[in-house]
Design an enzyme around this catalytic site. Structure first.
Site, PDB file in Angstrom:
ATOM      1  CG  HIS A 236     -45.177 -18.769 -62.328  1.00 46.76           C
ATOM      2  ND1 HIS A 236     -46.441 -19.240 -62.071  1.00 46.76           N
ATOM      3  CD2 HIS A 236     -44.340 -19.478 -61.528  1.00 46.76           C
ATOM      4  CE1 HIS A 236     -46.376 -20.196 -61.142  1.00 46.76           C
ATOM      5  NE2 HIS A 236     -45.112 -20.352 -60.803  1.00 46.76           N
TER       6      HIS A 236
ATOM      7  CG  HIS B 298     -42.968 -24.022 -62.818  1.00 41.46           C
ATOM      8  ND1 HIS B 298     -42.512 -25.002 -61.972  1.00 41.46           N
ATOM      9  CD2 HIS B 298     -43.700 -23.175 -62.061  1.00 41.46           C
ATOM     10  CE1 HIS B 298     -42.956 -24.771 -60.755  1.00 41.46           C
ATOM     11  NE2 HIS B 298     -43.674 -23.658 -60.768  1.00 41.46           N
TER      12      HIS B 298
ATOM     13  CD  GLN C 124     -39.634 -25.302 -57.100  1.00 35.84           C
ATOM     14  OE1 GLN C 124     -38.649 -24.922 -56.453  1.00 35.84           O
ATOM     15  NE2 GLN C 124     -39.530 -26.067 -58.175  1.00 35.84           N
ATOM     16  CB  SER C 125     -46.596 -25.889 -55.207  1.00 34.81           C
ATOM     17  OG  SER C 125     -47.026 -25.400 -56.459  1.00 34.81           O
TER      18      SER C 125
HETATM   19  P1  DGP Z   1     -45.224 -22.944 -58.179  1.00 33.62           P
HETATM   20  O1  DGP Z   1     -45.933 -22.624 -56.913  1.00 33.62           O
HETATM   21  O2  DGP Z   1     -44.278 -21.838 -58.583  1.00 33.62           O
HETATM   22  O3  DGP Z   1     -44.557 -24.300 -58.085  1.00 33.62           O
HETATM   23  O4  DGP Z   1     -46.315 -22.985 -59.324  1.00 33.62           O
HETATM   24  C1  DGP Z   1     -46.954 -24.132 -59.769  1.00 33.62           C
HETATM   25  C2  DGP Z   1     -48.043 -23.684 -60.700  1.00 33.62           C
HETATM   26  O5  DGP Z   1     -48.522 -24.809 -61.403  1.00 33.62           O
HETATM   27  C3  DGP Z   1     -49.238 -23.056 -60.008  1.00 33.62           C
HETATM   28  O6  DGP Z   1     -49.362 -21.685 -60.415  1.00 33.62           O
HETATM   29  C4  DGP Z   1     -50.429 -23.853 -60.487  1.00 33.62           C
HETATM   30  C5  DGP Z   1     -49.888 -24.628 -61.659  1.00 33.62           C
HETATM   31  N1  DGP Z   1     -50.448 -25.938 -61.791  1.00 33.62           N
HETATM   32  C6  DGP Z   1     -50.500 -26.922 -60.837  1.00 33.62           C
HETATM   33  N2  DGP Z   1     -51.071 -28.015 -61.328  1.00 33.62           N
HETATM   34  C7  DGP Z   1     -51.376 -27.745 -62.631  1.00 33.62           C
HETATM   35  C8  DGP Z   1     -51.981 -28.520 -63.671  1.00 33.62           C
HETATM   36  O7  DGP Z   1     -52.356 -29.687 -63.533  1.00 33.62           O
HETATM   37  N3  DGP Z   1     -52.148 -27.886 -64.872  1.00 33.62           N
HETATM   38  C9  DGP Z   1     -51.740 -26.609 -65.087  1.00 33.62           C
HETATM   39  N4  DGP Z   1     -51.943 -26.086 -66.296  1.00 33.62           N
HETATM   40  N5  DGP Z   1     -51.149 -25.863 -64.128  1.00 33.62           N
HETATM   41  C10 DGP Z   1     -50.985 -26.429 -62.919  1.00 33.62           C
END
Ligand code: DGP
Length: 125
Positions: free
Chosen positions: A106, A104, A98-99
């Site tokens: 997916h 969220h 998780q980042s």
């Molecule tokens: P996770 O690793 O599960 O926390 O996924 C975070 C997701 O968020 C990763 O697949 C990329 C997406 N993400 C990060 N920054 C942004 C952003 O600024 N805009 C959008 N649309 N997605 C983002």
């Protein structure tokens, strides 16, 4: 209900401060395209309320959790993968990579997938 956290990336997308390709919105959630898609269709479904992860869901968030799941089928229909199939993945915590710490889901699909979903180890997105 919106409870924003000013330093949260996804709260800033909710407020419109940071642009995103939003494809669905209701009073509880928004859905927008992931900036780094891992499948032909990759949409993030998030609550308007700031909740850091599934670990932080409180009993009073029960309805919000349900709204995220309900939105998945609606968005899947909108992007044409409801019948072909999809996954809803909630990376939670360090080992799950998780980042962004705002819940969220997916919503991924648009291609044949394998199982189990962790054939290789990756430490980055
Ligand atoms: P996770 O690793 O599960 O926390 O996924 C975070 C997701 O968020 C990763 O697949 C990329 C997406 N993400 C990060 N920054 C942004 C952003 O600024 N805009 C959008 N649309 N997605 C983002």
């Amino acid at each position: 209900m919106t409870q924003e956290k000013s330093d949260c990336l996804f709260c800033r997308i909710v407020s419109g401060e940071i642009p995103a390709s939003i494809i669905y919105r209701n009073d509880h959630v928004i859905a927008f395209r992931d900036i780094t898609p891992v499948t032909p269709q990759h949409v993030l479904i998030i609550p308007l309320k700031h909740i850091a992860s599934l670990n932080d869901l409180a009993p009073e968030d029960e309805a919000i959790a349900g709204h995220i799941l309900l939105a998945a089928g609606v968005v899947a229909e909108m992007i044409g993968i409801r019948q072909s199939g999809y996954r809803l993945v909630f990376n939670t915590g360090k080992e799950a990579l998780q980042s962004v710490f705002h819940i969220h889901g997916h919503l991924i699909g648009g291609q044949q997938m394998g199982w189990p979903p962790f054939p290789g180890l990756s430490t980055q997105h």
